[in-house]
Motif scaffolding. Structure first.
Motif, mmCIF file in Angstrom:
data_model
loop_
_atom_site.group_PDB
_atom_site.id
_atom_site.type_symbol
_atom_site.label_atom_id
_atom_site.label_comp_id
_atom_site.label_asym_id
_atom_site.label_seq_id
_atom_site.Cartn_x
_atom_site.Cartn_y
_atom_site.Cartn_z
ATOM 1 N N LYS A 192 -6.947 5.627 -3.330
ATOM 2 C CA LYS A 192 -6.264 4.444 -2.803
ATOM 3 C C LYS A 192 -5.108 4.168 -3.760
ATOM 4 C CE LYS A 192 -10.458 2.458 -0.788
ATOM 5 N NZ LYS A 192 -11.381 1.305 -0.736
ATOM 6 N N SER A 193 -3.981 3.716 -3.228
ATOM 7 C CA SER A 193 -2.841 3.496 -4.131
ATOM 8 C C SER A 193 -1.968 2.364 -3.618
ATOM 9 C CB SER A 193 -2.012 4.780 -4.275
ATOM 10 O OG SER A 193 -1.407 5.126 -3.052
ATOM 11 N N ASP A 235 0.837 -1.198 0.000
ATOM 12 C CA ASP A 235 0.000 0.000 0.000
ATOM 13 C C ASP A 235 0.872 1.248 0.000
ATOM 14 O OD1 ASP A 235 -2.637 -0.891 -0.017
ATOM 15 O OD2 ASP A 235 -2.647 -1.270 2.143
ATOM 16 N N LEU A 236 0.384 2.291 -0.695
ATOM 17 C CA LEU A 236 1.085 3.582 -0.629
ATOM 18 C C LEU A 236 0.217 4.569 0.155
ATOM 19 C CD1 LEU A 236 2.653 4.071 -4.179
ATOM 20 C CD2 LEU A 236 3.820 3.610 -2.047
ATOM 21 N N VAL A 237 -0.095 5.672 -0.474
ATOM 22 C CA VAL A 237 -0.838 6.715 0.243
ATOM 23 C C VAL A 237 -2.341 6.586 -0.013
ATOM 24 C CG1 VAL A 237 1.091 8.326 0.224
ATOM 25 C CG2 VAL A 237 -0.493 8.281 -1.714
ATOM 26 N N TYR A 238 -3.093 7.173 0.853
ATOM 27 C CA TYR A 238 -4.540 7.221 0.653
ATOM 28 C C TYR A 238 -5.091 8.486 1.290
ATOM 29 C CZ TYR A 238 -5.007 5.542 5.499
ATOM 30 O OH TYR A 238 -4.934 5.404 6.858
ATOM 31 N N ARG A 272 -5.835 4.820 -7.606
ATOM 32 C CA ARG A 272 -7.255 4.658 -7.914
ATOM 33 C C ARG A 272 -8.041 5.787 -7.239
ATOM 34 N NH1 ARG A 272 -9.448 -0.737 -5.939
ATOM 35 N NH2 ARG A 272 -8.348 -1.524 -7.765
ATOM 36 N N LEU A 312 -1.579 -2.595 8.662
ATOM 37 C CA LEU A 312 -0.971 -1.462 7.966
ATOM 38 C C LEU A 312 -1.756 -1.192 6.690
ATOM 39 C CD1 LEU A 312 1.513 0.482 7.557
ATOM 40 C CD2 LEU A 312 2.573 -1.380 6.294
ATOM 41 N N ASN A 313 -2.090 0.082 6.502
ATOM 42 C CA ASN A 313 -2.837 0.451 5.295
ATOM 43 C C ASN A 313 -2.084 1.431 4.410
ATOM 44 O OD1 ASN A 313 -5.351 0.193 7.551
ATOM 45 N ND2 ASN A 313 -5.614 -0.811 5.574
ATOM 46 N N GLY A 314 -0.902 1.805 4.786
ATOM 47 C CA GLY A 314 -0.186 2.827 4.025
ATOM 48 C C GLY A 314 -0.218 4.145 4.780
ATOM 49 N N ASP A 365 -11.886 -4.160 1.617
ATOM 50 C CA ASP A 365 -13.243 -4.050 1.086
ATOM 51 C C ASP A 365 -13.571 -2.578 0.849
ATOM 52 O OD1 ASP A 365 -13.747 -2.946 3.554
ATOM 53 O OD2 ASP A 365 -14.499 -4.833 4.393
ATOM 54 N N GLU A 366 -14.831 -2.288 0.550
ATOM 55 C CA GLU A 366 -15.223 -0.915 0.222
ATOM 56 C C GLU A 366 -14.903 0.056 1.346
ATOM 57 O OE1 GLU A 366 -19.258 -0.603 -0.889
ATOM 58 O OE2 GLU A 366 -18.979 -1.500 -2.872
ATOM 59 N N SER A 415 -12.480 -0.205 3.468
ATOM 60 C CA SER A 415 -11.060 -0.148 3.826
ATOM 61 C C SER A 415 -10.458 1.142 3.285
ATOM 62 C CB SER A 415 -10.315 -1.342 3.237
ATOM 63 O OG SER A 415 -10.835 -2.544 3.743
ATOM 64 N N PRO A 416 -9.555 1.724 4.029
ATOM 65 C CA PRO A 416 -8.988 2.995 3.580
ATOM 66 C C PRO A 416 -8.100 2.861 2.349
ATOM 67 C CG PRO A 416 -7.942 2.257 5.613
ATOM 68 C CD PRO A 416 -9.100 1.353 5.369
ATOM 69 N N ASN A 417 -7.523 1.666 2.125
ATOM 70 C CA ASN A 417 -6.617 1.550 0.986
ATOM 71 C C ASN A 417 -6.875 0.221 0.271
ATOM 72 O OD1 ASN A 417 -4.599 2.335 -0.780
ATOM 73 N ND2 ASN A 417 -3.160 2.907 0.839
ATOM 74 N N ILE A 418 -6.074 -0.041 -0.754
ATOM 75 C CA ILE A 418 -6.330 -1.208 -1.610
ATOM 76 C C ILE A 418 -6.130 -2.515 -0.842
ATOM 77 C CG2 ILE A 418 -5.483 -2.464 -3.644
ATOM 78 C CD1 ILE A 418 -4.900 0.323 -4.879
ATOM 79 N N TYR A 419 -5.064 -2.543 -0.046
ATOM 80 C CA TYR A 419 -4.763 -3.759 0.718
ATOM 81 C C TYR A 419 -4.823 -3.481 2.214
ATOM 82 C CZ TYR A 419 -2.755 -5.703 -3.596
ATOM 83 O OH TYR A 419 -2.573 -6.166 -4.860
ATOM 84 N N GLU A 420 -4.836 -4.572 2.949
ATOM 85 C CA GLU A 420 -4.556 -4.529 4.382
ATOM 86 C C GLU A 420 -3.420 -5.510 4.631
ATOM 87 O OE1 GLU A 420 -8.285 -5.646 6.074
ATOM 88 O OE2 GLU A 420 -8.969 -3.564 6.273
#
Lengths: 168, 473
Positions: free
Chosen positions: A158-159, A28-31, A77, B301-303, B207-208, B210-215
């Protein structure tokens, strides 16, 4: 070990030079999640408002991962629920604030009920990668035309980065 | 990382159960067989090990990979071979190194017909289970494993360097039964243990909400490393200071423990003999110089979240130190606690057992006598079965051995073994003992088929030693 050294046959320890550890990491990067009101400016410049923020991102810097990065793919994104187009700019700066690499794109207008999804992808390798890995900071800038206090909705980002590494 | 791979494969890339001395067990002509079974038959009146040379035992092993598997000449790319091995091996596979060296060993038959024995030996024992999931993560990364929980519980290792002081007694209770008991004091020089870990690391799609693409999540984590004798070495300047400190601990200066060995030998008939021993029923109490490092906090961790300064203020203040804040958060949320609690450590219990059929001529070359004053009649040949197991962090490791032993004359005897365990079915061993006057020499090794090319061996085990033996009249 003496026995070991004297009785080992049909081996090629020179092949150690060919060992290449090549994991592919998804990180994950920034969001962010911004509201339309975050873009309201009573005195826009040329009718546009730009906001930006900066963060260190040492994990793209060559000094952190050495020369072990072979390629990076970025995905930004943007989900836009605000009826305005947004120009998004991602600048990678070095310690002297010089731009070493830049990625940009535009998030198409959306509404609260039907937000648009815009994906900006960038594959960085070769000379561009050398430039990119000199950077230590990421500046994210968002420019919106015609700010209006009555606008509503959210713009979120999201990135992630996909690191193709090669350790040998 | 490449060096790490080479280190493990070359140094440990050799299959064995670390402390199994199947060749030595039951070889009465070697005084050190008493170490493996305090209730062993004892032919001699007394024995004295040549200091530092009476037993040298080394074993290097790996249950899953040989040097040849990786470095053998092949048209297949070495990276493909490494990858295939990583996926082929399981978290039950292990690398181990065992080394023992006797400093002193002696024994004598007292007038009361008890055979007393004692001695001191140094032991290094290391086992490292293959953390398959972490190896996959390191080799492949997480891209193709989104949603897969990498098991941190596969981390399991122990290492010990200790001195063992022992004194035992052996008694022939009847013509059929010999029993023995040995007391041990352990002086641990340095020890570490990381077992019973649990938890996992997972990268999953958010999921929708979630703050970022992955967890990236650490879940149900409870990982610890217990050490003793390590923290005080950390600040020493050079290896001679470390050696001096360790030497001091070797002589009762370390963390102490106690244990016993018990064993017996029983002649079921004149030709059938059975024996068994339990070694290292003991515990070491780690109370000094103890440090335990522990992580047991979940974290996701979400970034980096960007907050953006308000546009209307024109605030020129610098952006928050997001990155440093993130590092601080990780260090705060996933602390590595350092504890100084004492802990106790069970010694790895070893079990030996055997049954043998004795045949051939009487071992003293002539009459059908009660040779060497031992119970029963000793024949010059025997064939039999042995069992060995050692309790390791992930359960017992077992081995079965078929053996044939023969005394050729009063000077030379031998024993050949064929051992099968979970990992190998081609382990042939051989031991030779020679008695020239009072001088006793022995050498034993296993995996002989592999000596032609040790690269193909998954283990090498070697024992040798010199003793002075005084036979009974």
């Amino acid at each position: 070990m003496l026995l070991f050294g004297s009785c080992v046959k049909d081996t090629d320890f020179g092949a150690t030079d060919d060992i290449l550890l090549s994991p592919i990491l998804e990180v994950d990067l920034v969001y962010f999640d911004l509201e339309a009101s975050d873009f309201y400016d009573i005195s826009p410049i040329n009718g546009n408002v730009t906001i930006s923020d900066t963060t260190e991102i040492r994990f793209v810097n060559a000094s952190e991962l050495g020369s072990d990065i072979e390629r990076i793919e970025f995905l930004f994104r943007l989900e836009n629920g605000i009826p305005r187009v947004f120009d998004a700019n991602f600048e990678f700066l070095n310690e002297d604030n010089e731009v070493k690499y830049e990625i940009s794109g535009a998030a198409t207008p959306g509404t609260i009920n039907t937000p648009t999804i815009t994906e900006i992808t960038e594959n960085v390798e070769g000379d561009n990668l050398i430039e990119l890995t000199m950077s230590t900071k990421l500046v994210v800038s968002l420019t919106m035309p015609n700010p209006d206090i009555n606008l509503s909705g959210n713009l979120n980002l999201k990135s992630k980065a996909t690191y193709y590494l090669g350790f040998n | 990382m490449r060096n790490l791979i080479i280190y493990f494969v070359v140094l440990f890339g050799l299959e064995a159960l670390g402390q199994n001395k199947q060749v030595l067990y039951g070889m009465y002509d070697i005084p050190q067989s008493l170490i493996l079974n305090p209730g062993s038959k004892i032919p001699q009146k007394a024995h004295f090990g040549i200091p530092f040379l009476s037993q040298i035992h080394t074993n290097v092993g790996s249950s899953g990979v040989s040097v040849y598997d990786i470095f053998g000449k092949s048209n297949e790319n070495i990276n493909t071979r490494i990858r295939n091995k990583i996926f082929e091996m399981s978290d039950k596979d292990f690398f181990d190194v065992t080394q023992q060296m006797e400093l002193v060993n002696f024994g004598w038959l007292a007038k009361n017909k008890l055979y007393y024995s004692g001695g001191v030996y140094e032991e290094f024992d290391f086992i490292f289970y293959f953390p398959r999931d972490l190896a996959i993560l390191a080799w492949e990364g997480n891209r193709d494993y989104i949603g897969y929980e990498f098991d941190l519980g596969q981390l399991s290792t122990t290492g010990d360097l200790l001195t063992v002081y022992h004194f035992g007694v052996n008694k022939q209770l009847s013509n059929k039964l010999t029993v023995g008991l040995r007391a041990k004091i352990y002086s641990s020089m340095i020890s570490f243990k990381s077992t019973n870990n649990r938890g996992n690391f997972v990268t999953r799609l958010g999921d929708e909400d979630s703050p970022n693409i992955y967890e990236h999540a650490l879940q149900n984590v409870d990982v610890s490393v217990e050490t003793s004798g390590y923290s005080s070495l950390r600040d020493l300047d050079n290896s001679s200071q470390v050696a001096s400190k360790l030497l001091g601990r070797a002589f009762f200066g370390g963390n102490l423990g106690a244990g016993i060995d018990i064993g017996a030998t029983y002649d079921i008939t004149k030709r059938i003999t059975t024996s068994a021993s339990f070694l290292d029923l003991g515990v070491i109490f780690h109370t000094k110089d103890v440090e335990t490092y522990q992580v047991n906090t979940p974290y996701t961790l979400n970034g980096i979240e960007l907050l953006f300064p308000p546009v209307t203020t024109g605030d020129p203040s610098p952006a928050p130190p997001y990155y440093d804040d993130l590092i601080d958060e990780i260090e705060r949320e996933v602390p590595i606690d350092t504890l100084h609690n004492s802990y106790s450590q069970l010694r790895p219990i070893k079990i030996n057992a055997s049954v043998s059929y004795n045949f051939g001529r009487p071992a003293d070359g002539g009459t059908d006598c009660n040779c060497y004053g031992m119970s029963g009649i000793v024949r010059n040949q025997a064939i039999g079965l042995q069992y060995y197991s050692i309790f390791r962090p992930k359960g017992p490791q077992m081995a079965g051995t078929l053996f044939y032993s023969r005394r050729f004359n009063n000077f030379i005897s031998m024993k050949a073994t064929y051992t099968v365990d979970s990992f190998s079915a081609t382990n042939f061993g051989l031991g030779l003992v020679s008695d020239f006057g009072k001088f006793n020499f022995y050498i034993a090794a296993d995996n002989l088929l592999k000596y032609g090319n040790l690269a193909k061996a998954k283990s090498v085990s070697l024992q040798l030693g010199f003793n002075i033996k005084i036979d009974r009249e």
